[in-house]
Enzyme design. Structure first.
Site, mmCIF file in Angstrom:
data_model
loop_
_atom_site.group_PDB
_atom_site.id
_atom_site.type_symbol
_atom_site.label_atom_id
_atom_site.label_comp_id
_atom_site.label_asym_id
_atom_site.label_seq_id
_atom_site.Cartn_x
_atom_site.Cartn_y
_atom_site.Cartn_z
ATOM 1 N N ALA A 1 0.866 -1.171 0.000
ATOM 2 C CA ALA A 1 0.000 0.000 0.000
ATOM 3 C C ALA A 1 0.908 1.227 0.000
ATOM 4 C CB ALA A 1 -0.895 -0.022 1.235
ATOM 5 N N GLY B 1 0.609 -5.058 0.907
ATOM 6 C CA GLY B 1 -0.600 -5.154 0.098
ATOM 7 C C GLY B 1 -0.389 -5.873 -1.226
ATOM 8 N N GLU C 1 -0.665 -9.442 -0.386
ATOM 9 C CA GLU C 1 -2.086 -9.684 -0.086
ATOM 10 C C GLU C 1 -2.927 -9.723 -1.368
ATOM 11 O OE1 GLU C 1 -1.859 -6.411 2.752
ATOM 12 O OE2 GLU C 1 -2.745 -7.717 4.270
HETATM 13 N N1 CO8 Z 1 4.548 3.204 -0.845
HETATM 14 C C1 CO8 Z 1 4.968 4.381 -1.356
HETATM 15 N N2 CO8 Z 1 6.067 4.509 -2.112
HETATM 16 C C2 CO8 Z 1 6.800 3.410 -2.341
HETATM 17 C C3 CO8 Z 1 6.436 2.149 -1.828
HETATM 18 C C4 CO8 Z 1 5.256 2.078 -1.042
HETATM 19 N N3 CO8 Z 1 4.804 0.919 -0.541
HETATM 20 N N4 CO8 Z 1 7.351 1.256 -2.225
HETATM 21 C C5 CO8 Z 1 8.254 1.925 -2.961
HETATM 22 N N5 CO8 Z 1 7.928 3.229 -3.026
HETATM 23 C C6 CO8 Z 1 8.640 4.282 -3.736
HETATM 24 C C7 CO8 Z 1 9.892 4.713 -2.984
HETATM 25 O O1 CO8 Z 1 9.567 5.629 -1.956
HETATM 26 C C8 CO8 Z 1 10.708 5.321 -4.095
HETATM 27 O O2 CO8 Z 1 10.219 6.600 -4.329
HETATM 28 P P1 CO8 Z 1 11.283 7.826 -4.648
HETATM 29 O O3 CO8 Z 1 11.949 7.422 -5.938
HETATM 30 O O4 CO8 Z 1 10.411 9.022 -4.770
HETATM 31 O O5 CO8 Z 1 12.242 7.849 -3.508
HETATM 32 C C9 CO8 Z 1 10.343 4.470 -5.310
HETATM 33 O O6 CO8 Z 1 9.125 3.800 -4.976
HETATM 34 C C10 CO8 Z 1 11.384 3.424 -5.619
HETATM 35 O O7 CO8 Z 1 11.637 2.692 -4.434
HETATM 36 P P2 CO8 Z 1 13.093 2.504 -3.789
HETATM 37 O O8 CO8 Z 1 13.995 3.620 -4.192
HETATM 38 O O9 CO8 Z 1 12.915 2.269 -2.334
HETATM 39 O O10 CO8 Z 1 13.547 1.169 -4.555
HETATM 40 P P3 CO8 Z 1 14.519 0.037 -4.000
HETATM 41 O O11 CO8 Z 1 14.791 -0.862 -5.149
HETATM 42 O O12 CO8 Z 1 15.680 0.641 -3.286
HETATM 43 O O13 CO8 Z 1 13.643 -0.737 -2.903
HETATM 44 C C11 CO8 Z 1 11.662 -1.813 -2.052
HETATM 45 C C12 CO8 Z 1 12.479 -1.424 -3.302
HETATM 46 C C13 CO8 Z 1 12.453 -2.839 -1.233
HETATM 47 C C14 CO8 Z 1 10.350 -2.413 -2.531
HETATM 48 C C15 CO8 Z 1 11.427 -0.563 -1.185
HETATM 49 O O14 CO8 Z 1 10.894 0.462 -2.002
HETATM 50 C C16 CO8 Z 1 10.470 -0.786 -0.054
HETATM 51 O O15 CO8 Z 1 10.862 -1.326 0.978
HETATM 52 N N6 CO8 Z 1 9.198 -0.338 -0.232
HETATM 53 C C17 CO8 Z 1 8.199 -0.436 0.809
HETATM 54 C C18 CO8 Z 1 7.708 -1.846 0.922
HETATM 55 C C19 CO8 Z 1 6.706 -1.969 2.035
HETATM 56 O O16 CO8 Z 1 6.995 -1.734 3.204
HETATM 57 N N7 CO8 Z 1 5.493 -2.360 1.665
HETATM 58 C C20 CO8 Z 1 4.428 -2.544 2.609
HETATM 59 C C21 CO8 Z 1 3.667 -1.274 2.740
HETATM 60 S S1 CO8 Z 1 2.456 -1.389 4.018
HETATM 61 C C22 CO8 Z 1 1.194 -2.238 3.308
HETATM 62 O O17 CO8 Z 1 1.230 -2.658 2.202
HETATM 63 C C23 CO8 Z 1 0.007 -2.420 4.185
HETATM 64 C C24 CO8 Z 1 -1.199 -3.002 3.468
HETATM 65 C C25 CO8 Z 1 -2.422 -2.876 4.303
HETATM 66 C C26 CO8 Z 1 -2.793 -1.440 4.492
HETATM 67 C C27 CO8 Z 1 -3.915 -1.264 5.428
HETATM 68 C C28 CO8 Z 1 -4.227 0.211 5.544
HETATM 69 C C29 CO8 Z 1 -4.833 0.590 6.801
#
Ligand code: CO8
Length: 258
Positions: A64, A109, A112
């Site tokens: 998400a 998400g 999921e």
């Molecule tokens: N949300 C927002 N932005 C994201 C997300 C995300 N989940 N994932 C990646 N991005 C963005 C990064 O911020 C980055 O943006 P920018 O270029 O502006 O800095 C861009 O995408 C590229 O990402 P990275 O530079 O971080 O790329 P890497 O190759 O270094 O890393 C990863 C890739 C490992 C996927 C890393 O981006 C990461 O850890 N992302 C977050 C993953 C995460 O924690 N996902 C779970 C989110 S919580 C969730 O899904 C809950 C679901 C239920 C919600 C219920 C609501 C109440």
């Protein structure tokens, strides 16, 4: 509804849905969830198999959208979770097979979403995880419900409490995915699987899906009774007559989905 984040292709009964938000690795914001909801509600009626994938070579769905969630209060968090959970449930109960072609990160998400599909296949570079507790939240799009069902409570709890990210070979080992392919092969393999399904009776596949999904949450007697009821229903279809007549007459069946 006009879609800004979904790409859709229909081809001979197979619909391929690509989630596309490249700047955030296809992270799900509320606009995408609303588009997904609309897409499912208005699914092209000729669709007999749906394949869901993510845009690009790096990510299926990276979760998400954290930048949207950071400011939510309790009521808004509840509402955001409800929206995602509702859309994923609609995917789960579609009367057609849904294949997740996981082409990279399937985190939070994203994992999921893949679990709301009937079948998951992935590319060798795919990575799965439920890292929510590291962000101070729990899986909120039904991950605490579906992950233990798919892989068992012990490993699901380990994944959810540690937030660890697992690779495709581990996902295969624990049964989270059915198969792992080279990235360039993934969509072809998904289409091959869809093609095998297309040869079979659509109503029967839908009833088998209903029997598996609903039977899973019942006790043995309830599940067997449900299967029996749905089995009987098959005999009211033209496809059953056609399938059996074709077998007996040594010809290929032509199913109409009736
Ligand atoms: N949300 C927002 N932005 C994201 C997300 C995300 N989940 N994932 C990646 N991005 C963005 C990064 O911020 C980055 O943006 P920018 O270029 O502006 O800095 C861009 O995408 C590229 O990402 P990275 O530079 O971080 O790329 P890497 O190759 O270094 O890393 C990863 C890739 C490992 C996927 C890393 O981006 C990461 O850890 N992302 C977050 C993953 C995460 O924690 N996902 C779970 C989110 S919580 C969730 O899904 C809950 C679901 C239920 C919600 C219920 C609501 C109440």
């Amino acid at each position: 509804m006009e879609y800004n984040f979904l790409k859709i292709e229909h081809n001979n009964g197979v619909t391929v849905l690509t989630i596309s938000a490249p700047k955030t690795l296809n992270a799900l914001n509320s606009s995408i969830l609303k588009e997904l909801n609309d897409f499912i509600d208005n699914l092209e009626p000729t669709t007999r198999v749906l394949i869901i994938t993510g845009d690009g070579e790096k990510s299926f769905v990276a979760g998400a959208d954290i930048s949207e969630m950071v400011h939510l209060n309790e009521a808004q968090g509840h509402e955001f979770g409800r929206l995602g959970a509702q859309v994923f449930r609609k995917i789960e109960v579609l009367p057609i097979p849904v294949i997740a072609a996981v082409n990279g990160f399937a985190l939070g998400g994203g994992c999921e979403l893949a679990m709301s599909c009937d079948i998951r296949i992935c590319s060798a570079n795919a990575k799965f995880g439920q890292p929510e507790v590291g962000l101070g939240i729990i899986p909120g799009f039904s991950g605490t419900y579906r992950l233990p069902k798919l892989i068992g409570q012990g490993y699901a709890k380990e994944m959810i409490y540690t937030g660890k990210v697992i690779r495709s070979d581990e996902a295969l080992r624990i049964g989270l995915v059915n198969a792992v392919y080279e990235p360039a092969e993934l969509m072809g393999k998904a289409m091959e699987m869809a093609a095998m399904m297309l040869k079979n009776a659509p109503v029967a596949i839908g009833l088998a899906k209903q029997s598996i999904n609903e039977g899973y949450d019942l006790d043995a007697d309830g599940a067997i009774a449900l299967e029996n009821k749905l089995f009987g229903k098959c005999f009211a279809t033209a496809d059953q007559k056609e399938g059996m007549d074709a077998f007996l007459n040594k010809r290929e069946a032509t199913f109409k989905g009736e």
